[in-house]
Write an enzyme that holds these catalytic residues in place. Structure first.
Site, mmCIF file in Angstrom:
data_model
loop_
_atom_site.group_PDB
_atom_site.id
_atom_site.type_symbol
_atom_site.label_atom_id
_atom_site.label_comp_id
_atom_site.label_asym_id
_atom_site.label_seq_id
_atom_site.Cartn_x
_atom_site.Cartn_y
_atom_site.Cartn_z
ATOM 1 N N GLY A 55 -0.238 29.177 101.912
ATOM 2 C CA GLY A 55 -0.979 28.076 102.505
ATOM 3 C C GLY A 55 -1.998 28.568 103.516
ATOM 4 N N GLY A 57 -3.916 28.051 107.269
ATOM 5 C CA GLY A 57 -3.392 27.738 108.594
ATOM 6 C C GLY A 57 -2.682 28.894 109.259
ATOM 7 N N HIS A 58 -2.699 30.058 108.609
ATOM 8 C CA HIS A 58 -2.069 31.253 109.194
ATOM 9 C C HIS A 58 -3.112 32.333 109.494
ATOM 10 C CE1 HIS A 58 1.603 29.332 108.150
ATOM 11 N NE2 HIS A 58 1.363 29.395 106.849
ATOM 12 N N ASP A 111 5.600 28.450 97.079
ATOM 13 C CA ASP A 111 4.886 29.679 96.708
ATOM 14 C C ASP A 111 5.574 30.379 95.547
ATOM 15 O OD1 ASP A 111 2.680 29.899 98.714
ATOM 16 O OD2 ASP A 111 4.346 29.829 100.119
ATOM 17 N N HIS A 218 6.007 27.192 110.296
ATOM 18 C CA HIS A 218 5.541 25.823 110.064
ATOM 19 C C HIS A 218 6.330 24.834 110.897
ATOM 20 C CE1 HIS A 218 5.226 28.302 106.394
ATOM 21 N NE2 HIS A 218 4.003 27.831 106.351
#
Lengths: 330, 330
Positions: A55, A57-58, A111, A218
């Protein structure tokens, strides 16, 4: 907390557009997918190709490590969401050189599912793709196979890439990558939630002045929520858990990583490192190398994690191998 | 906002102790002062030596740029406070190779005063030290001499270091550094205050959902406080001010830097860059090179700045020169 974005639904596309412009010496978009970032400085010799993903956002995690002698491609999903199978498959078509590919991602159900489907699509075309999912978050499960991947991603990814760069075949690259995976142990602490772009709100509620040791990237629940303590006490607690849940002992050589989750100042991260160094020295555990900084973030989450890697000569050499990407050069 | 520290009065010492341990391949403490960080990879040939400095709280700014072919030393004050004259002087004694030294810092009264006194102490021993104070914050004054230094520090510092590395004498290094200074223009926006380590509180109050264009690195007042707007509108406003207050025009070649102030995610910084790229392309201003990331922070302040550098062949070459420090490698 505040974010400086446009429409929350457009953040990934707009970020990737900006990223590929700034780092056009290193990367390009796949012509088939705007969620696949491909290295422009890939080795010309046939090699096992390294594909990272997960995803968004990292950042800089995933895309920041595409470049020379590290990852050959990254597949980027929506915020905190796995990419779908199609771009996973497209990334293989973009980079395979006949030696097969290795998918690398944190161990999250979405994932695993989507990259597995990508690998099946590639297999249908006769391209062998293996996967290693990173499992370094020691608090997330007592069972290794069920652990989540957090900052240790970087360690496992770098090991894999260095093995591929040495020209090893896919079986050998997988074997070394799994060794790094089994020797990497992380535990973090969070003081706040990240702000979700679509809502502009925190993903979960957390009172100012509280902390949670063991929280995931998360916001997955940790050990317990309690009042924030001085950095030295927080580090002592993290190291107690980490050493209890790892085989690392007196005389062992380690790599230590302090990973900032986004909004924790570098000042605080070096103060945390100082305590890790003190405690490991007291315990007779040797620090061979250390990394401090924002390697795998949760956007604007305040927090950090400590990663300990148990080194042997093989892992030390692979982790020290030279590479050149926008966010990791050595 | 939350910080992960011990006693707020010890943050600088503890950070520097951690930093010098992690980056012991690059730097050491001066034996005379624990506020002076000296390069261990300094050129062996006599050269003009480059010394950076200022208050702590801007990490990686100052200490992160000490290494090979960049800064030879950094002098670090307390948080948001200039170092005192004694360590400024000590840094010269540590690094001078007979060719003189150049002090580089942001244009703040305390830094000017204390570095000037350090230079006088060095002059008493026959060592020539010149100073250039960076003045890139276009909103801080209409008069160049009164402008503050913000993210443009990096540009001016890098130019100076590259000129010194070419073996130029002190006069020529100063002349090129001043050229970079006059060609570098920055303007930032803040969404929050930093958290002061000693109090654990914000330095100034700011409502969630507000922003202030033109705010300084330490919270100096900007143009006006108003409701946060989408990133594209914020960037448009910043660029309007920047282009109005700089000579940059159609056909000019520029370096663009997006500098994160600490807690703004990289995602948002690349989204901001995307808009800068769009607007400059519309205006026919050429982007020769771009940098995005946290180069000069205000600890955990949420915000960013845009820096435009008007390039000529000389500046382009100096800014592209290779160097190797923990936070700037090329």
């Amino acid at each position: 907390m505040g974010r400086l974005i446009n429409d929350g639904y457009d953040v990934v596309e707009e970020m990737l557009e900006g990223y590929t412009k700034v780092h056009s010496d290193y990367v390009r978009f796949s012509e088939e997918s705007d969620r696949v970032i491909v290295s422009k400085v890939m080795s010309e010799e046939p090699r096992v190709r390294i594909i990272l993903g997960g995803g968004a956002g990292h950042e800089p995690m995933f895309l920041g490590y595409v470049g020379k002698d590290f990852a050959d491609a990254a597949v980027i999903g929506n915020v905190n969401t796995s990419p779908s199978p199609e771009p996973c498959y497209i990334s293989v078509k973009e980079v395979d050189s006949g030696k097969g590919c290795l998918y690398l991602y944190g161990n999250y159900a979405g994932d695993v599912l989507n990259f597995d489907m990508g690998a099946e699509m590639a297999a249908d075309e006769g391209i062998r793709v293996e996967s290693v999912s990173v499992k370094d978050d020691v608090y997330s499960s007592t069972n290794f196979e069920d652990r989540r991947g957090v900052a240790g991603d970087l360690i496992v990814f770098k090991t894999a890439a260095a093995a591929a760069a040495k020209g090893y075949d896919l079986d050998k690259v997988v074997q070394l990558t799994e060794k790094a995976n089994r020797n990497t142990f992380s535990l973090g602490v969070a003081l706040s939630s990240a702000t979700l772009p679509v809502t502009g709100e925190a993903i979960f509620e957390m009172n100012e002045g509280d902390m949670e040791v063991g929280m995931g990237l998360h916001g997955e629940p940790g050990i317990e929520r309690k009042k924030l303590k001085p950095a030295n006490e927080v580090i002592d607690e993290i190291l107690n858990h980490l050493l209890e849940r790892s085989p690392i002992k007196e005389g062992d050589e380690t790599l230590v990583m302090i990973n900032g989750l986004g909004s924790l100042p570098l000042m605080d991260q070096y103060i945390c490192y100082r305590r890790v160094d003190q405690v490991l020295e007291e315990k007779g555990i040797i620090i061979d190398r250390s990394l401090v900084g924002n390697y795998a973030t949760s956007m604007d989450m305040i927090g950090m994690s400590v990663t300990l890697v148990k080194l042997d000569n093989e892992l030390r050499e692979l982790l020290a191998a030279s590479c050149d990407t926008p966010y990791f050069k050595q």
